[in-house]
Design an enzyme around this catalytic site. Structure first.
Site, PDB file in Angstrom:
ATOM      1  N   ARG A  45      41.090  49.750  -8.655  1.00 47.31           N
ATOM      2  CA  ARG A  45      40.259  50.894  -8.269  1.00 47.31           C
ATOM      3  C   ARG A  45      41.062  52.186  -8.236  1.00 47.31           C
ATOM      4  O   ARG A  45      40.561  53.251  -8.600  1.00 47.31           O
ATOM      5  CB  ARG A  45      39.601  50.623  -6.912  1.00 47.31           C
ATOM      6  CG  ARG A  45      38.526  51.635  -6.557  1.00 47.31           C
ATOM      7  CD  ARG A  45      37.693  51.174  -5.380  1.00 47.31           C
ATOM      8  NE  ARG A  45      38.490  51.062  -4.158  1.00 47.31           N
ATOM      9  CZ  ARG A  45      37.979  50.680  -2.990  1.00 47.31           C
ATOM     10  NH1 ARG A  45      36.690  50.358  -2.887  1.00 47.31           N
ATOM     11  NH2 ARG A  45      38.757  50.599  -1.920  1.00 47.31           N
TER      12      ARG A  45
ATOM     13  N   LYS B 247      37.637  56.938  -4.904  1.00 45.34           N
ATOM     14  CA  LYS B 247      38.118  57.317  -3.571  1.00 45.34           C
ATOM     15  C   LYS B 247      38.971  58.584  -3.661  1.00 45.34           C
ATOM     16  O   LYS B 247      40.146  58.606  -3.272  1.00 45.34           O
ATOM     17  CB  LYS B 247      38.880  56.165  -2.914  1.00 45.34           C
ATOM     18  CG  LYS B 247      37.957  55.034  -2.472  1.00 45.34           C
ATOM     19  CD  LYS B 247      38.691  53.952  -1.711  1.00 45.34           C
ATOM     20  CE  LYS B 247      39.068  54.338  -0.309  1.00 45.34           C
ATOM     21  NZ  LYS B 247      37.908  54.473   0.592  1.00 45.34           N
TER      22      LYS B 247
ATOM     23  N   GLU C 242      24.950  55.693   0.940  1.00 42.96           N
ATOM     24  CA  GLU C 242      26.053  55.161   1.747  1.00 42.96           C
ATOM     25  C   GLU C 242      26.038  55.782   3.120  1.00 42.96           C
ATOM     26  O   GLU C 242      25.428  56.833   3.345  1.00 42.96           O
ATOM     27  CB  GLU C 242      27.410  55.486   1.104  1.00 42.96           C
ATOM     28  CG  GLU C 242      27.749  54.717  -0.138  1.00 42.96           C
ATOM     29  CD  GLU C 242      29.199  54.973  -0.565  1.00 42.96           C
ATOM     30  OE1 GLU C 242      29.985  55.494   0.250  1.00 42.96           O
ATOM     31  OE2 GLU C 242      29.536  54.642  -1.700  1.00 42.96           O
TER      32      GLU C 242
END
Length: 317
Positions: free
Chosen positions: A63, A164, A200
């Site tokens: 990721r 992220k 989210e």
């Protein structure tokens, strides 16, 4: 803490462990001026026989590579990343709490640390990894509120909501501060394009339970592909639940039997209520719930209480 550096156009070489402390950056560093950076989060767990386990660190490595590519940064190989995590945990093994009393949180930061005044990628990059012992992130079920006047990420696949990036998180402060002042635990965000579908919570994925069916927003575009989320989907399928990754209308959320959140920090956290406009939906929590079964199974794998048949855990040595 562990430090690994790389110049633009080159590959990362193995780094080194140094004492935890402040770092020095040029005022014109890319991370400071333009937010060129991504982060990760994972944990190390103590087992009853005193071993230390990591949970799917290769997923974090993959990721961070995806996030680095989006932010025009080089990244360490998966092997380099996992080895760096292993070394950092070994150096901090005295801080891994006993089983059942918490875990060691691990924070990797990949940053543009080279000087760049123009709007362009930096010429030097640093991977920094540090740790801290933690207990449970939340105490008890969550009380969420939908605030549709602010958004967490832009819609579609062109933004950074699905990685992220360090720039993703401070925009949630305003809504979060307001929510907590009103007595809520956190904010549930809707999609910015239509305002009709749930996305989210500030830093975790969300799941909706109705009967034997579990639904969660599809991890694409503005939805972060959480590693705990991914693991819970597999566990739920193994336990016989029907899992769907799809757009979930807010009206469906309000009619659910259960709602829960997943993430490295929150693990699997049940939701007690969601407030949307003048509607306050209450959900099942506690013993015997779907979220409790999923939580117990996940934690048992992470801490070595049950056999890891999926190869998710990696022993630190």
């Amino acid at each position: 803490m562990y430090v690994m550096k790389c110049s633009k156009g080159e590959k990362f070489c193995d780094g080194t462990l140094i004492p935890y402390g402040n770092i020095e950056l040029t005022p014109s560093a890319g991370i400071l001026n333009y937010g060129q950076g991504v982060l990760e989060g994972l944990k190390a767990y103590r087992t009853e026989d005193m071993r230390i386990l990591l949970f799917r660190p290769e997923e974090n490595a993959q990721r961070i590579k995806i996030g680095a590519e989006r932010m025009c940064m080089p990244s360490p190989s998966i092997e380099q990343f996992v080895n760096a995590i292993n070394q950092t945990v070994l150096a901090n093994k005295r801080w891994v709490p006993p089983v059942g009393q918490g875990s060691l949180y691990i924070r990797p930061l990949l940053m543009g640390t080279g000087s760049v005044l123009g709007l362009a990628p930096a010429h030097e990059y640093t991977l920094l990894i540090y740790t801290t012992p933690v207990k449970s992130y939340h105490s008890g079920p969550l009380k969420l509120v939908v605030k549709d006047e602010l958004h967490r990420a832009i819609p579609g696949i062109g933004g950074t909501g699905g990685i992220k990036s360090i720039t993703n998180y401070s925009p949630t402060y305003k809504a979060g501060i307001s929510a907590r002042a009103e007595g809520f635990s956190d904010v549930l965000y809707l999609d910015a394009a239509t305002g009709k579908f749930i996305e989210e919570v500030s830093s975790c994925n969300i799941f909706v339970v109705k009967g034997n069916a579990i639904s969660t927003p599809k991890a694409e575009g503005s939805i972060l592909p959480g590693i705990t989320r991914k693991s819970i989907i597999d566990i739920a399928i193994d336990l016989g639940y029907k899992v769907e990754e799809r757009a979930v209308p807010v009206e469906e959320l309000l009619m659910a039997d259960e709602v829960f959140c997943t993430g490295t920090a929150v693990v699997v956290n049940p939701v007690l209520s969601v407030t949307y406009n003048k509607t306050n939906a209450i959900y099942r929590t506690g013993s015997g719930t779907v979220s409790q079964k999923l939580y117990e199974t996940l934690v048992a794998i992470q801490t070595g209480h049950i056999e890891d048949t999926k190869g998710w855990t990696v022993q630190v040595n």
